[in-house]
Scaffold this motif. Sequence first.
Motif, PDB file in Angstrom:
ATOM      1  N   ALA A  48      12.158  14.195   2.035  1.00 39.23           N
ATOM      2  CA  ALA A  48      12.131  15.639   2.285  1.00 39.23           C
ATOM      3  C   ALA A  48      11.790  15.889   3.743  1.00 39.23           C
ATOM      4  O   ALA A  48      10.832  15.319   4.272  1.00 39.23           O
ATOM      5  N   SER A 106      12.096  22.616   2.074  1.00 34.55           N
ATOM      6  CA  SER A 106      12.472  21.565   1.121  1.00 34.55           C
ATOM      7  C   SER A 106      11.384  21.354   0.072  1.00 34.55           C
ATOM      8  O   SER A 106      11.676  20.951  -1.063  1.00 34.55           O
ATOM      9  N   LEU A 153      12.066  23.182  -3.195  1.00 28.85           N
ATOM     10  CA  LEU A 153      12.960  22.493  -4.120  1.00 28.85           C
ATOM     11  C   LEU A 153      12.241  21.349  -4.827  1.00 28.85           C
ATOM     12  O   LEU A 153      12.391  21.167  -6.036  1.00 28.85           O
ATOM     13  N   LEU A 181      17.839  28.873  -1.923  1.00 36.24           N
ATOM     14  CA  LEU A 181      17.315  27.713  -2.632  1.00 36.24           C
ATOM     15  C   LEU A 181      17.451  27.872  -4.143  1.00 36.24           C
ATOM     16  O   LEU A 181      17.665  26.894  -4.861  1.00 36.24           O
ATOM     17  N   THR A 198      16.653  28.976   5.661  1.00 42.21           N
ATOM     18  CA  THR A 198      17.012  29.375   4.304  1.00 42.21           C
ATOM     19  C   THR A 198      16.472  30.767   4.011  1.00 42.21           C
ATOM     20  O   THR A 198      15.562  31.266   4.685  1.00 42.21           O
ATOM     21  N   LEU A 225      16.590  15.767   0.843  1.00 44.02           N
ATOM     22  CA  LEU A 225      16.587  17.195   1.133  1.00 44.02           C
ATOM     23  C   LEU A 225      16.263  17.384   2.611  1.00 44.02           C
ATOM     24  O   LEU A 225      15.111  17.231   3.025  1.00 44.02           O
ATOM     25  N   ARG A 226      17.262  17.686   3.406  1.00 45.92           N
ATOM     26  CA  ARG A 226      17.066  17.976   4.831  1.00 45.92           C
ATOM     27  C   ARG A 226      17.394  19.452   5.038  1.00 45.92           C
ATOM     28  O   ARG A 226      18.471  19.818   5.506  1.00 45.92           O
ATOM     29  N   ILE A 227      16.434  20.286   4.635  1.00 45.72           N
ATOM     30  CA  ILE A 227      16.675  21.723   4.616  1.00 45.72           C
ATOM     31  C   ILE A 227      15.333  22.428   4.746  1.00 45.72           C
ATOM     32  O   ILE A 227      14.289  21.893   4.352  1.00 45.72           O
ATOM     33  N   GLN A 228      15.347  23.615   5.338  1.00 42.74           N
ATOM     34  CA  GLN A 228      14.112  24.373   5.449  1.00 42.74           C
ATOM     35  C   GLN A 228      13.544  24.658   4.057  1.00 42.74           C
ATOM     36  O   GLN A 228      14.281  24.880   3.100  1.00 42.74           O
ATOM     37  N   ARG A 267      21.823  19.212   2.995  1.00 38.97           N
ATOM     38  CA  ARG A 267      21.433  19.357   4.399  1.00 38.97           C
ATOM     39  C   ARG A 267      21.913  20.684   4.954  1.00 38.97           C
ATOM     40  O   ARG A 267      23.033  21.115   4.696  1.00 38.97           O
TER      41      ARG A 267
END
Length: 292
Positions: free
Chosen positions: A185, A168, A171, A115, A139, A163-166, A134
């Motif tokens: 998110a 999020s 961030l 990240l 992460t 933000l489509r991420i572990q 994504r």
Amino acid sequence: LYVMVQDKVETAAELFRDEPSRILHLLMTDTTSNWTKRWDPRNLLSIVASDLLSCTLNLHFWPRGALPEVSYSLFSGQGQHLQRLSIYNARIIPTDTLPNLTHLLLDHIVGVPALTNILAFMSRCPCLRDVFVRSSRETALPPQPTRDTTNVIQLPHLRKLILRIQHSAWLLAHIDAPPTTLVLASPVTLADLAPIATMPISQHPPPEGATHLRISEPVESALTRGLVASYTIELAGPSGAAGGLFLHVSTPTTTPLADVGAALALLLTAPLFAHTTALAASEVWSYIDFGS
């Protein structure tokens, strides 16, 4: 010229070398032929980068090596005119400085995305307007504490942040954007909600018309039934209004509704929710004390 390179990249490089300024839009892919095994795509990028306006990379097999994520320059210090960058199936977070980049897409980051590298790259692109990140991969654990106030980046032109991420929320905690920015998110944990209330993105007055708040009833997918409940939190205005906040929150199904309500109550103390007047009915509302 719009140019698509799928193979024979050495020949393409020789053709481009004579008049690189004619190449304004580049699509470069390696999904089946494996040409990046013999040739570094940065060799071609360095030839055309000086005048490039948009670049799309879909390089499944590159970069190779043991590292799950590699961070280095794609454009050899060039790319000053680049406005759009899309990277699919990435194992790389660029270290370039792109002062005119307005659209950034990092789709399906492979490996263990860092990240801090994503945030650092965004900070070197001050004109960003639309950002999509994504990854289905877990992460690297974000640094603690969740929010380092000395490392918040300013993106004054941002219009859309997806933000489509572990992790999020980590961030989100480090990005300050205009109140008219549309933010999505996912996933967000219940523990993330209270910190979101103190993040820069929540401290602005709400955008004009952002009065409608809806929290969905918990939804279970076929894969997570009995394990995870997901809530969708939506803050928006009437149709066509700018800005909004969309959070997809996941929590174990064993979490008491009272705990969900308490976390939501903390979130709703943020200035961003100050003008909320229209509330969608939901079972969880009865656990939120709006008077406080």
